[in-house]
Every structure is written in structure tokens, then in C-alpha cells.
Enzyme design. Structure first.
Site, PDB file in Angstrom:
ATOM      1  N   GLY A 153      46.159  12.299  -5.431  1.00 42.09           N
ATOM      2  CA  GLY A 153      47.551  12.749  -5.423  1.00 42.09           C
ATOM      3  C   GLY A 153      48.031  13.061  -7.169  1.00 42.09           C
ATOM      4  CB  ALA A 154      45.962  13.203 -10.151  1.00 40.87           C
TER       5      ALA A 154
ATOM      6  N   GLY B  17      53.621  15.586  -9.855  1.00 43.31           N
ATOM      7  CA  GLY B  17      54.517  14.258  -9.982  1.00 43.31           C
ATOM      8  C   GLY B  17      54.090  12.970 -10.632  1.00 43.31           C
ATOM      9  CB  ILE B  18      54.513   9.351 -10.076  1.00 40.48           C
ATOM     10  CG1 ILE B  18      53.848   9.170  -8.704  1.00 40.48           C
ATOM     11  CG2 ILE B  18      55.950   9.242 -10.086  1.00 40.48           C
ATOM     12  CD1 ILE B  18      54.474   7.757  -8.097  1.00 40.48           C
ATOM     13  N   GLY B  19      51.599  10.991 -10.151  1.00 44.88           N
ATOM     14  CA  GLY B  19      50.061  10.860 -10.311  1.00 44.88           C
ATOM     15  C   GLY B  19      49.688  11.684 -11.632  1.00 44.88           C
TER      16      GLY B  19
ATOM     17  CB  SER C 127      58.018   3.628  -0.829  1.00 39.76           C
ATOM     18  OG  SER C 127      59.308   4.091  -0.718  1.00 39.76           O
TER      19      SER C 127
ATOM     20  CE1 TYR D 281      56.174   8.028   1.926  1.00 38.49           C
ATOM     21  CE2 TYR D 281      58.365   6.862   2.039  1.00 38.49           C
ATOM     22  CZ  TYR D 281      57.125   7.715   1.213  1.00 38.49           C
ATOM     23  OH  TYR D 281      56.999   7.413   0.006  1.00 38.49           O
TER      24      TYR D 281
END
Length: 280
Positions: free
Chosen positions: A10-11, A14-16, A139, A164
Site C-alpha cells: 500500500g505504498a 498516504g502513510i505507506g 486501527s 473494516y
């Protein structure tokens, strides 16, 4: 992080992506995982712009597909002799139930079964590279989650945010069970809550959650801030021997009582082995 190799799912944003920039800036070789070539190539360019001397590559994978996960692990091991940090960062939320080609509910498939399988497939190289680290992005949504083993695929009723939350609960239970199995190997595993982050997450939904994301955006933290705990767990000497914990803002945080239930963790482990084809 000189000489270390980091694999980040997931890079492409965002945070990735922010974690990739930071770890590359520390000297690590960073391997980004994304399913969209255009976005992931742009992410590689962003990492190189942030860290001009960085060694960075990307591998294509659709984490909703178990076969794609297997191909990702095989390709990585064919190209790299070591793995120091596996950052399971990719996440998905849907407002309508979808089923993958493997017959799995898509949110749980992407958020739990994919990192479960990928981690198992890379454990040999992680152990050979020890001391090494596994970091699972969970999360605080897990606090409101329940785990119904009689309806793990949410066939009886589907509420996107609840599903989720269940997938994020699964991340912590997986972390807990894996930490026990990794004792004495030199490989640690921890989970984290990144905060409520202002990224593209949730924009693929069309219902109520999409509106919540838009309304809440001004109150959310930046992706750069959201990545800090991931970066900390991947690189800080302070947590070199810490394993099986849940972190927020670079500090241990007590997860829900369900997330601390070892019976649930073991049962989920067994079900996950069966559904992903991992041998016990």
C-alpha cells in the site's frame, strides 16, 4: 537503516508512501508494493525526490488475490537475499460487500488474509535476516468490532465500517499470535493505530462513509504525521526487542479486550491457515 531492505504494501500513496520516504532517507533499500502502475511509479519518483540517493523499486500486486500475494513473495525473494522490515500497510474499506476470486469477502481478504499469507511466505527470509521486524498497520476502529466466526465473511449482514473494524481487529489478533510463535527467532512483530489520517482512504466508497471522510478531512492529521508510528516501529532501537504490542503515537496502547483474547487469536489463526492455504 543502511544496508537494510524494507518491503511496504500500500505504498503508492498516504502513510505507506510517507514511510517509504522516511526509511529511504535513513539509507534503507525500499521496495514499494502497489496494484496501479501509474500511481506506484509516481510514488517511486516521490521517494527518489525526497531521498535522491535512495535505492527504491516497486512490485505490482493486487492484495485481494491470494495468487497475486504468492507471486509477490516469490518475486521479492528472487530479487532480494534479505528482508529487514515488512510493513503490512495496505488497507481497504468498502460500503458494499464484494467477493474476491478466492471466494473471500474483499475487505477481510485485503486487510487480513493478504498480510497473513504474505508474512508467512516471507518468514524464512525474515528469520535469516534477523534481527528483523514485521509492522502491521491496524486501527482504533477495532475497538467497536466483533469477531463472528459463524459469519466471518459477513454474508448475513454487511456494514462497511463494522467489517473494516473486524479486519483491523484481525490484524491485532494475528500480531499477538505471531509474536508468540516468533519468540527466540530475532523477528519481532507489532501493530499500530496511525491516527485518523487525511489520505485517499475511503474515497473508493460511494455511501455514508465517503461523506464522513469528506466532512472529517479538516480535522484529520497529515499522512506524514500518520506514518510516524510505522516509521518508529520499523527503525527505532527503542523497540528492537519489543513484540506483540499495539502502538499509537509511538507508545504502547492497550487494545480492546477482544483483541487480547488468545483463544480468539488462535482460532483466527487456524481459520486463516485454512482459507489461505498456509500449512500448519
Amino acid at each position: 537503516m543502511d544496508g537494510k531492505v524494507c518491503l511496504i504494501t500500500g505504498a503508492s500513496g498516504g502513510i505507506g508512501l510517507e514511510a517509504a520516504k522516511a526509511l529511504a532517507g535513513m539509507g534503507a533499500t525500499v521496495v514499494l508494493v502497489g496494484r496501479d502502475a501509474t500511481r506506484t511509479e509516481a510514488a517511486v519518483s516521490a521517494v527518489r525526490a525526497a531521498a535522491p540517493q535512495a535505492k527504491v523499486e516497486w512490485l505490482k500486486a493486487d492484495l485481494a488475490s491470494l495468487q497475486s500475494v504468492r507471486e509477490l513473495a516469490a518475486t521479492f525473494k528472487a530479487r532480494y537475499p534479505r528482508l529487514d522490515v515488512l510493513l503490512n500497510n495496505a488497507g481497504l474499506i468498502l460500503d458494499r460487500r464484494e467477493v474476491t476470486a478466492d471466494g473471500l469477502e474483499a475487505t477481510l481478504a485485503t486487510n487480513h488474509f493478504a498480510p497473513f499469507l504474505l508474512t508467512h511466505l516471507l518468514l524464512d527470509v525474515l528469520k535469516a535476516s534477523a534481527p528483523s521486524r514485521i509492522v502491521n498497520v491496524s486501527s482504533d476502529a477495532h475497538y467497536a468490532a466483533r469477531l463472528d466466526f459463524e459469519d466471518l465473511q459477513s454474508e448475513r449482514g454487511y456494514i462497511g465500517f463494522r467489517v473494516y473494524g473486524t479486519s483491523k481487529l484481525a490484524n491485532i489478533l494475528f500480531t499477538r499470535a505471531l509474536a508468540k510463535r516468533l519468540k527466540g527467532t530475532g523477528v519481532t512483530v507489532n501493530a499500530l493505530h496511525p491516527g485518523t489520517v487525511r489520505t485517499g482512504f475511503g474515497h473508493n466508497t460511494k455511501g455514508f462513509f465517503r461523506h464522513i471522510v469528506k466532512l472529517g478531512a479538516p480535522f484529520m492529521i497529515s499522512a506524514e504525521k500518520g506514518a510516524r508510528t510505522s516509521i518508529y516501529l520499523a527503525s527505532s532501537p527503542e523497540v528492537e526487542s519489543v513484540s506483540g504490542e499495539y502502538f499509537y503515537k509511538c507508545r504502547p496502547r492497550k487494545p480492546s479486550s477482544v483483541a487480547r483474547n488468545d483463544d480468539f487469536a488462535e482460532r483466527l489463526w487456524q481459520v486463516s491457515e485454512q482459507l489461505t492455504g498456509v500449512k500448519a
